[in-house]
Write a protein that holds these residues in place. Structure first.
Motif, PDB file in Angstrom:
ATOM      1  N   VAL A   1       0.849  -1.180   0.000  1.00 41.90           N
ATOM      2  CA  VAL A   1       0.000   0.000   0.000  1.00 41.90           C
ATOM      3  C   VAL A   1       0.890   1.237   0.000  1.00 41.90           C
ATOM      4  N   GLN A   2       0.510   2.210  -0.803  1.00 43.72           N
ATOM      5  CA  GLN A   2       1.243   3.476  -0.835  1.00 43.72           C
ATOM      6  C   GLN A   2       0.399   4.538  -0.162  1.00 43.72           C
ATOM      7  N   LEU A   3       1.052   5.338   0.637  1.00 47.33           N
ATOM      8  CA  LEU A   3       0.352   6.373   1.375  1.00 47.33           C
ATOM      9  C   LEU A   3       0.845   7.739   0.942  1.00 47.33           C
ATOM     10  N   GLN A   4      -0.045   8.687   0.966  1.00 42.25           N
ATOM     11  CA  GLN A   4       0.326  10.053   0.630  1.00 42.25           C
ATOM     12  C   GLN A   4      -0.307  11.000   1.631  1.00 42.25           C
ATOM     13  N   ALA A   5       0.546  11.713   2.349  1.00 44.18           N
ATOM     14  CA  ALA A   5       0.060  12.720   3.281  1.00 44.18           C
ATOM     15  C   ALA A   5       0.049  14.069   2.580  1.00 44.18           C
ATOM     16  N   SER A   6      -0.941  14.869   2.887  1.00 40.20           N
ATOM     17  CA  SER A   6      -1.043  16.193   2.278  1.00 40.20           C
ATOM     18  C   SER A   6      -1.711  17.147   3.250  1.00 40.20           C
ATOM     19  N   GLY A   7      -1.663  18.433   2.916  1.00 41.87           N
ATOM     20  CA  GLY A   7      -2.355  19.424   3.717  1.00 41.87           C
ATOM     21  C   GLY A   7      -1.459  20.294   4.568  1.00 41.87           C
ATOM     22  N   GLY A   8      -0.166  20.018   4.557  1.00 44.71           N
ATOM     23  CA  GLY A   8       0.738  20.833   5.347  1.00 44.71           C
ATOM     24  C   GLY A   8       0.870  22.236   4.787  1.00 44.71           C
ATOM     25  N   GLY A   9       1.549  23.078   5.549  1.00 44.44           N
ATOM     26  CA  GLY A   9       1.761  24.430   5.103  1.00 44.44           C
ATOM     27  C   GLY A   9       2.384  25.288   6.176  1.00 44.44           C
ATOM     28  N   LEU A  10       2.436  26.562   5.892  1.00 41.79           N
ATOM     29  CA  LEU A  10       2.986  27.551   6.822  1.00 41.79           C
ATOM     30  C   LEU A  10       1.828  28.352   7.411  1.00 41.79           C
ATOM     31  N   VAL A  11       1.709  28.300   8.725  1.00 38.48           N
ATOM     32  CA  VAL A  11       0.637  29.016   9.409  1.00 38.48           C
ATOM     33  C   VAL A  11       1.205  29.736  10.615  1.00 38.48           C
ATOM     34  N   GLN A  12       0.380  30.578  11.216  1.00 34.72           N
ATOM     35  CA  GLN A  12       0.784  31.266  12.428  1.00 34.72           C
ATOM     36  C   GLN A  12       0.271  30.516  13.652  1.00 34.72           C
ATOM     37  N   ALA A  13       0.916  30.758  14.754  1.00 31.75           N
ATOM     38  CA  ALA A  13       0.486  30.147  16.003  1.00 31.75           C
ATOM     39  C   ALA A  13      -0.978  30.489  16.252  1.00 31.75           C
ATOM     40  N   GLY A  14      -1.731  29.474  16.652  1.00 32.90           N
ATOM     41  CA  GLY A  14      -3.150  29.647  16.894  1.00 32.90           C
ATOM     42  C   GLY A  14      -4.023  29.254  15.728  1.00 32.90           C
ATOM     43  N   ASP A  15      -3.427  29.111  14.561  1.00 33.11           N
ATOM     44  CA  ASP A  15      -4.179  28.724  13.368  1.00 33.11           C
ATOM     45  C   ASP A  15      -4.461  27.229  13.352  1.00 33.11           C
ATOM     46  N   SER A  16      -5.174  26.816  12.316  1.00 31.17           N
ATOM     47  CA  SER A  16      -5.529  25.407  12.147  1.00 31.17           C
ATOM     48  C   SER A  16      -5.063  24.894  10.792  1.00 31.17           C
ATOM     49  N   LEU A  17      -4.836  23.608  10.744  1.00 30.87           N
ATOM     50  CA  LEU A  17      -4.545  22.903   9.501  1.00 30.87           C
ATOM     51  C   LEU A  17      -5.226  21.563   9.550  1.00 30.87           C
ATOM     52  N   ARG A  18      -5.532  21.049   8.373  1.00 31.76           N
ATOM     53  CA  ARG A  18      -6.130  19.716   8.287  1.00 31.76           C
ATOM     54  C   ARG A  18      -5.271  18.872   7.355  1.00 31.76           C
ATOM     55  N   LEU A  19      -4.664  17.855   7.902  1.00 27.85           N
ATOM     56  CA  LEU A  19      -3.851  16.941   7.121  1.00 27.85           C
ATOM     57  C   LEU A  19      -4.698  15.766   6.674  1.00 27.85           C
ATOM     58  N   SER A  20      -4.384  15.253   5.500  1.00 27.08           N
ATOM     59  CA  SER A  20      -5.070  14.085   4.980  1.00 27.08           C
ATOM     60  C   SER A  20      -4.063  13.012   4.604  1.00 27.08           C
ATOM     61  N   CYS A  21      -4.479  11.782   4.739  1.00 26.62           N
ATOM     62  CA  CYS A  21      -3.661  10.637   4.352  1.00 26.62           C
ATOM     63  C   CYS A  21      -4.533   9.745   3.471  1.00 26.62           C
ATOM     64  N   ALA A  22      -4.069   9.519   2.266  1.00 24.18           N
ATOM     65  CA  ALA A  22      -4.824   8.704   1.329  1.00 24.18           C
ATOM     66  C   ALA A  22      -3.992   7.499   0.922  1.00 24.18           C
ATOM     67  N   ALA A  23      -4.684   6.433   0.609  1.00 26.29           N
ATOM     68  CA  ALA A  23      -4.021   5.192   0.211  1.00 26.29           C
ATOM     69  C   ALA A  23      -4.212   4.942  -1.269  1.00 26.29           C
ATOM     70  N   SER A  24      -3.217   4.355  -1.861  1.00 26.37           N
ATOM     71  CA  SER A  24      -3.353   3.872  -3.230  1.00 26.37           C
ATOM     72  C   SER A  24      -2.843   2.445  -3.279  1.00 26.37           C
ATOM     73  N   GLY A  25      -3.406   1.672  -4.115  1.00 24.04           N
ATOM     74  CA  GLY A  25      -3.002   0.283  -4.204  1.00 24.04           C
ATOM     75  C   GLY A  25      -3.914  -0.650  -3.435  1.00 24.04           C
ATOM     76  N   ARG A  26      -4.419  -0.174  -2.325  1.00 21.76           N
ATOM     77  CA  ARG A  26      -5.396  -0.928  -1.562  1.00 21.76           C
ATOM     78  C   ARG A  26      -6.080   0.020  -0.590  1.00 21.76           C
ATOM     79  N   THR A  27      -7.082  -0.471   0.086  1.00 20.32           N
ATOM     80  CA  THR A  27      -7.812   0.384   1.016  1.00 20.32           C
ATOM     81  C   THR A  27      -7.191   0.300   2.410  1.00 20.32           C
ATOM     82  N   PHE A  28      -7.720   1.106   3.312  1.00 14.47           N
ATOM     83  CA  PHE A  28      -7.293   1.104   4.699  1.00 14.47           C
ATOM     84  C   PHE A  28      -8.100   0.109   5.536  1.00 14.47           C
TER      85      PHE A  28
END
Length: 121
Positions: A1-28
């Motif tokens: 299974v191959q995994l890909q994380a995404s959603g990172g970035g540059l933010v300021q303290a107190g902010d929010s981010l949402r990371l995602s992890c998706a699979a390819s090749g098979r399911t979770f």
């Protein structure tokens, strides 16, 4: 299974981010998904994990109450909602797959490429 994380970035303290992890090749299906992070010069550390199909969600003490892990078993994705980000959360974040619920990185079999999260003050 191959995994890909995404959603990172540059933010300021107190902010929010949402990371995602998706699979390819098979399911979770039937797998535990964990999030780990590694800051420059530091060892990789456990952040959060989610069991199959999602009942158990252990967190590191440092993120408890600020981060929420969730999974969409239809889309085979896992998200990490990160609120009230702190400078100390700056790291490369990785998602990984394991057969059982664990906070130990060595027990995770598959790892995705990380996504950089940078929190400025």
């Amino acid at each position: 299974v191959q995994l890909q994380a995404s959603g990172g970035g540059l933010v300021q303290a107190g902010d929010s981010l949402r990371l995602s992890c998706a699979a390819s090749g098979r399911t979770f299906d039937h797998y535990v998904i964990g999030w780990f992070r590694q800051a420059p010069g530091k060892e990789r550390e456990f952040v959060a994990a989610i069991s199959w199909p999602g009942r158990y969600t252990p967190y590191a003490d440092s993120v408890k109450g600020r981060f929420t892990i969730s999974r969409d078993n239809v889309k085979s994705t896992v998200c990490l909602q990160m609120n009230s980000l702190q400078v100390e959360d700056t790291a490369v974040y990785f998602c990984a797959v394991a057969g059982g619920l664990s906070r130990i990185g060595a027990e995770y079999n598959y790892w995705g490429r990380g996504t950089q999260v940078t929190v400025s003050s």
